[in-house]
Design a protein around this motif. Structure first.
Motif, short mmCIF file in Angstrom:
data_model
loop_
_atom_site.label_atom_id
_atom_site.label_comp_id
_atom_site.label_asym_id
_atom_site.label_seq_id
_atom_site.Cartn_x
_atom_site.Cartn_y
_atom_site.Cartn_z
N LYS A 1 -6.93 -6.83 -4.92
CA LYS A 1 -7.94 -7.82 -4.97
C LYS A 1 -8.99 -7.48 -5.96
O LYS A 1 -9.33 -8.24 -6.78
N ASN A 2 -9.69 -6.22 -5.98
CA ASN A 2 -10.63 -5.81 -6.90
C ASN A 2 -10.50 -4.41 -7.20
O ASN A 2 -11.36 -3.41 -6.55
N SER B 1 -3.30 -3.59 -1.08
CA SER B 1 -3.61 -4.93 -1.29
C SER B 1 -5.22 -5.09 -1.55
O SER B 1 -5.67 -6.04 -2.16
N GLU B 2 -5.89 -4.25 -0.77
CA GLU B 2 -7.19 -4.35 -1.13
C GLU B 2 -7.66 -4.01 -2.52
O GLU B 2 -8.54 -4.15 -3.19
#
Length: 915
Positions: free
Chosen positions: A362-363, A358-359
């Motif tokens: 995000k980017n 999920s990190e």
């Protein structure tokens, strides 16, 4: 060679020339050194140079030359010259440890390797004081010396990690532990204390950590064979110290130390008797969170290696080289913990994987390293059992590999820009490679065209992994042992695959990329006749590449796959149209000629194999270009290198098969040279079977009259060898030859040649060799030759019916029926059980057999005899009609009942009777 200044000066000059990039300077210097390395004092001259030369380059060169000399020559092989005299061996062992410990690190490493090579042969029996000499240096307090000892001990003991259990091995390890375990433990404790004392001195810590790294490696090697009683008392101490080290801010710690400490934990947690040390949930969580997760991260050092030292990165990642990485060690620790704690460990890490992904989502540009770590974690969690051939063969059922492939791997493979996020692309390709046996076929077929596209990635790691993954997929087997992915399924991608593979070789750093060349070989093998339209282009590219690498062969695996690819090109094309063989010869012979003229030793065995393959395709004639080469193949210097012997024998067999008559007619003066080669080979226990291969071809294919003057001498040579050294291998080969001679020239000729050497010799050979030993003959063709030969002796040799040889007739028949019906006698006399591997056929040092140059087994009798049992029945019937009553009476008086019953079966099957 005397130990004097003049010889040291000469040696210096030649060593300097071996560093010259110009092959016309370098090669003669290498030849000179090879020619003098058998002289006494040669190794001592090298040791003197590496100790006393003022030129550092020469010192290092002498050290490398010495190590390679030891590697080639220290082992004593029966029947081969011993190039190192006993006084030199003694002097080397007396001086090398001291010299190694007082040398700078670059030289120390070379001498350390040399000690471990000598140790493999001589320790402990012939070098009993080596350990005590090394342990004494632990007390020196000088860590340059201590690390030299530890490095040498590591290179000596690391083989314990992969040797088979045996009492002999355990006795050796026990001897080592008795001398080494206590001083090593004391050194470990003292070094840990020194780390605390010098906690703020980075330079001191670097030296101490390198010592701890080596201690960890040694501890791992000495514990590998599971002799727990030596370290049991201290295990808690070792565990606490290593666990404590690993939970420090480990950016301070050397990678080698961390990876070896983690490797130590991994080896301990797999052992049932240490399971209790990990059962506490807090311990498990602490190891997972504080040891494994931080060491799964893609570090800046990994990134530098990926971009700037891709060859080393690939070697570590794909091959698990000796230089362990933190990630590899962390993966091994995950697998080790999963052995007893699969559920809790999977639960702890699942949360980490989800959070990392999920990190990343995000980017992606900033957080791609999170996804990289997540893939590594999933891979190590899911992998329970793995082989080189199949990848992961047993997976953790708590991990859904297919779902992870679809959601997280496929998107990276499909990404339109192959040069974006190269590390994640490489991860995705590696995932396919590792889990190929666990993923459904449709997903693999989905991956293939994507992998072909990734061959065009600029990143060396990425295009190398793509080549390796394709090569592994093409070897996978489906039902009925056919390839899982078929040539038909590859048809839409054939041209793109071949183009991209050859283009990938043009990338900087990949000109001799062994993974790409292996993928080329495997693609040819899978695609078969689909490559024929592309062969004119492909063979041009391959021969151009061969010419380039022959200037300075440095990548043995690349070169091997290059020659395999050439063989496949020849085989596949000539299978469809044998006349195309001449166009291959046109393309290859100029390069082969250059290789032979420049004596490129590494390539000669390959060239001889490819030439054999080409010559065997010709119909029964030898082109002039081959005949011109024939005299050169008999030169003694070629036969001195053991690696040349099997391919040269095969090449001479091809000459004889295709043109025995031509050789007899136009090169009759070369027959003594041919027999000289046979004589040399037959004298060696290691190569006598090769001598028989050659002799059998001479007998089978040369016109009988061309050999008349030599035949008796051939048999005399064989009898001399039987008297001096009678091995099972030699007897089996001798029996096949004698019977082939009988098939070719007739039973009377065989009896007469034996008895011309010595009266009654024929009977002695039958009684002492043929009758008692024929049961040892193995292989269907070899058994057939013996059966047909013995049948001829029984039924076409008058002396067997009416001389003192008659008493051997029934025992010989009984032996023949035994050859048909009894199991093969594979017993070996006690004194032959320990013949070295070099003495057994099929294995030759420095000889690399080309799989795709393989030769079909040749049957010299062919269809002339279908079933030897029927031949025996028909021949006995014919004999009995010529002398009625004799055969049944000989059978009824002395053939045993069981053999008689078998014989009745043969007669019925042949629908004949004895009269």
């Amino acid at each position: 060679m005397e130990l004097n200044d003049a010889n040291l000066q000469t040696l210096t000059e030649f060593l300097r020339k071996t560093l010259d990039p110009d092959p016309t300077v370098r090669r003669p210097a290498e030849k000179f050194l090879e020619s003098v390395e058998g002289n006494q004092n040669y190794p001592l001259l090298l040791l003197t140079l590496l100790e006393k030369s003022q030129d550092n380059v020469i010192r290092v060169c002498a050290a490398v030359t010495f190590k390679n000399y030891i590697k080639r020559n220290w082992r004593i092989v029966e029947d081969e010259p011993n190039k190192i005299s006993d006084p030199d061996r003694t002097a080397v062992k007396a001086n090398i440890v001291n010299l190694m410990l007082s040398s700078p690190e670059q030289i120390q490493k070379q001498l350390s390797d040399a000690i471990s090579i000598i140790g493999r042969e001589d320790f402990p029996q012939k070098w009993p004081d080596l350990l005590t000499e090394m342990v004494a240096r632990f007390r020196s307090g000088d860590f340059h010396i201590i690390n030299g000892v530890l490095r040498t001990a590591h290179s000596l003991f690391k083989r314990y990690r992969h040797e088979f259990k045996s009492n002999e091995l355990w006795s050796e390890i026990k001897l080592v532990l008795d001398t080494f375990a206590l001083p090593l433990t004391e050194l470990f404790k003292a070094t840990i204390e020194l780390c605390q004392t010098h906690a703020t001195d980075v330079n001191a810590l670097k030296v101490l950590f390198s010592s701890l790294t080596l201690i960890a490696k040694l501890f791992y090697s000495l514990n590998f064979q599971d002799l727990p009683e030596f370290f049991e008392d201290n295990m808690e101490t070792w565990m606490t110290n290593f666990h404590g080290l690993l939970t420090l801010d480990n950016k301070l710690l050397q990678t080698d130390l961390v990876s070896n400490a983690i490797q130590f934990l991994a080896s301990v947690c797999e052992r049932p008797h240490y399971k209790h040390l990990f059962e506490d949930q807090n311990t498990l969580t602490s190891i997972c969170e504080k040891v494994i997760v931080p060491n799964m991260e893609f570090r800046s050092a990994d990134e530098e290696a990926f971009e700037d030292n891709s060859e080393e990165y690939i070697r570590r990642d794909l091959e698990g080289s000796d230089i362990d990485t933190r990630r590899r060690a962390a993966c091994d620790l995950v697998r080790g913990l999963c052995k007893f704690f699969e559920g809790p460990v999977t639960a702890i890490f699942s949360g980490y994987v989800n959070s990392m992904l999920s990190e990343y989502a995000k980017n992606p540009r900033e957080n791609w390293k999170h996804k990289d770590a997540a893939i590594y974690l999933v891979t190590s969690l899911a992998s329970k059992a793995q082989t080189q051939k199949h990848g992961i063969t047993q997976a953790n059922e708590l991990v859904n590999l297919t779902e992870f492939f679809v959601n997280h791997i496929l998107p990276d493979l499909k990404s339109p820009n192959v040069n974006e996020f190269p590390v994640l692309k490489a991860d995705a390709i590696k995932y396919v490679m590792i889990f190929r046996s666990q993923l459904p076929k449709e997903q693999l077929l989905q991956a293939v065209p994507l992998l072909i596209t990734h061959l065009q990635a600029e990143s060396t790691v990425e295009h190398t992994y793509a080549a390796h993954a394709l090569e592994r997929l093409f070897t996978m087997r489906g039902p009925n042992n056919a390839t899982l992915i078929t040539a038909a399924e590859m048809a839409p991608f054939t041209e793109q695959l071949l183009n991209n593979l050859f283009k990938a070789l043009a990338f900087p750093g990949s000109a001799e990329n062994e993974y790409i060349m292996k993928a080329i070989m495997r693609s040819f093998s899978l695609l078969q006749e689909s490559i024929v339209p592309y062969i004119p282009t492909l063979i041009g590219q391959l021969t151009h590449k061969l010419l380039q690498v022959s200037k300075n062969p440095s990548k043995p695996h690349f070169n091997h796959y290059l020659f395999e690819s050439l063989c496949l090109s020849v085989r596949i094309t000539c299978k469809a149209n044998p006349t195309t063989v001449s166009s291959f010869e046109e393309a290859l012979f100029p390069v082969f000629t250059e290789i032979l003229q420049n004596d490129v030793q590494e390539f000669l065995p390959y060239v001889f194999q490819v030439m054999s393959l080409l010559l065997e395709i010709h119909s029964n004639s030898i082109p002039a270009s081959y005949m011109a080469l024939f005299p050169h193949l008999l030169q003694p210097v070629l036969w001195e290198r053991t690696g040349n012997i099997p391919p040269l024998v095969r090449l001479l067999q091809a000459y004889l098969e295709k043109g025995g008559e031509t050789i007899a007619r136009s090169a009759a003066d070369k027959i003594p040279g041919l027999l000289g080669v046979f004589q040399k080979l037959i004298a060696s226990k290691a190569n006598d079977h090769q001598g028989f291969y050659l002799l059998n071809s001479i007998i089978e294919h040369m016109p009988p009259e061309s050999l008349t003057q030599y035949r008796k001498q051939i048999f005399i040579l064989l009898f001399q060898r039987l008297q001096s050294s009678k091995t099972t291998k030699f007897i089996k080969s001798f029996l096949v030859f004698v019977n082939l001679y009988c098939v070719k020239y007739g039973a009377i000729a065989l009896q007469e040649i034996f008895d011309s050497i010595q009266p009654k010799m024929f009977g002695m050979v039958l009684e002492k060799i043929v009758i008692p030993e024929v049961q040892k003959v193995s292989g269907p063709v070899e058994k057939k030759i013996c059966a047909v030969g013995i049948t001829k002796v029984l039924t076409e040799c008058p002396a067997m019916m009416d001389t003192e040889y008659t008493k051997l007739w029934t025992p010989l028949l009984q032996a023949l029926i035994g050859l048909f019906e009894l199991p093969e006698d594979d017993s070996i006399p006690d004194d032959e059980h320990f013949i070295d591997i070099e003495d057994t056929p099929g294995y030759q040092t420095a000889f690399s057999q080309l799989a795709f140059a393989g030769k079909k087994e040749h049957d010299p009798i062919g269809d002339a005899v279908g079933n030897p049992k029927i031949l025996l029945a028909q021949s006995l019937h014919k004999l009995s009609t010529a002398c009625p009553g004799r055969v049944p009476s000989m059978l009824s008086t002395s053939l045993n009942a069981e053999a008689l019953q078998f014989l009745q079966g043969y007669l019925q099957a042949a629908t004949v009777q004895l009269v």
